[in-house]
Design an enzyme around this catalytic site. Structure first.
Site, short mmCIF file in Angstrom:
data_model
loop_
_atom_site.label_atom_id
_atom_site.label_comp_id
_atom_site.label_asym_id
_atom_site.label_seq_id
_atom_site.Cartn_x
_atom_site.Cartn_y
_atom_site.Cartn_z
N HIS A 18 2.94 121.11 -96.90
CA HIS A 18 3.15 122.57 -96.93
C HIS A 18 4.21 122.93 -97.97
CE1 HIS A 18 2.04 122.35 -92.39
NE2 HIS A 18 1.03 122.95 -92.99
N LYS A 42 -1.79 130.35 -77.30
CA LYS A 42 -1.68 128.91 -77.55
C LYS A 42 -0.25 128.46 -77.31
CE LYS A 42 -4.76 126.91 -81.03
NZ LYS A 42 -4.74 126.59 -82.46
N ARG A 91 -6.97 120.15 -98.75
CA ARG A 91 -6.59 118.75 -98.98
C ARG A 91 -7.79 117.92 -99.38
NH1 ARG A 91 -4.10 118.51 -93.12
NH2 ARG A 91 -6.03 119.68 -92.96
N SER A 129 0.08 118.30 -89.70
CA SER A 129 1.09 118.47 -88.65
C SER A 129 0.67 117.72 -87.40
CB SER A 129 1.26 119.96 -88.31
OG SER A 129 1.66 120.67 -89.44
#
Ligand code: PNS
Length: 161
Positions: A18, A42, A91, A129
């Site tokens: 990031h 969430k 990515r 992550s």
């Protein structure tokens, strides 16, 4: 006219991938707003406050980047802060399908915003992550994949449990 870009995401936690993208975006756009999604439905691993602190530490010294959080539709927030570009990192090819769907949906929701895909350094192409949290929980090394501050927070969190 200045071009303001938004870099939205969960950043739970921020990784070096990031950060690489933030640097690249800051070199291309006049201002970059890193926007952390606050999703009431969430339960994230790190709170909004913790994620903000980690990002603020990560962007220290980059003059045209700021950090904020948002709830609700991204395109509404984009308009609210006067941004015209959404930055998303790709990515690998596997990211593309989901990102394409989001970009086209956001375009349908607002024709005033463009999504720009950027590529992080190849050395971070495997980084996420989710994997960082999993590896840290299982006692593996995440050194070099996240900032030191994030590394410390993760290991102290898992040691307490
Ligand atoms: O880092 P992430 O979790 O892949 O980021 C996803 C994010 C925050 C960009 C996306 O979930 C989002 O924009 N959420 C806000 C709600 C919204 O606008 N949903 C419609 C997207 S087409």
């Amino acid at each position: 006219m200045d071009t303001r870009a938004i870099y939205p995401g969960s950043f739970d936690p921020v990784t070096n991938g990031h950060i690489d993208l933030i640097h690249r975006s800051a070199a291309v756009f006049d201002t970059v707003v890193v926007a952390i999604l606050h999703n009431a439905g969430k339960t994230p691993f790190f709170s909004i406050e913790e994620r903000t602190e980690m990002l603020l530490e990560a962007i220290r010294g980059i003059k045209n980047v700021s950090v904020t959080s948002f709830e609700g539709l991204l395109v509404d927030f984009v308009e609210q802060i006067g941004a015209s570009v959404i930055i998303r990192g790709i990515r690998a090819v596997s990211d593309y399908e989901y990102e394409l769907q989001m970009a086209l949906m956001n375009r349908r929701l607002s024709n005033k915003v463009e999504t720009v895909f950027m590529l992080p350094a190849e050395s971070y192409s495997f980084l996420s992550s989710r994997l960082v949290k999993e590896i840290s929980q299982l006692g593996g090394s995440i050194h070099g994949l996240v900032p030191e501050d994030v590394e410390k927070r993760l290991s102290s969190r898992f040691r307490i449990k």
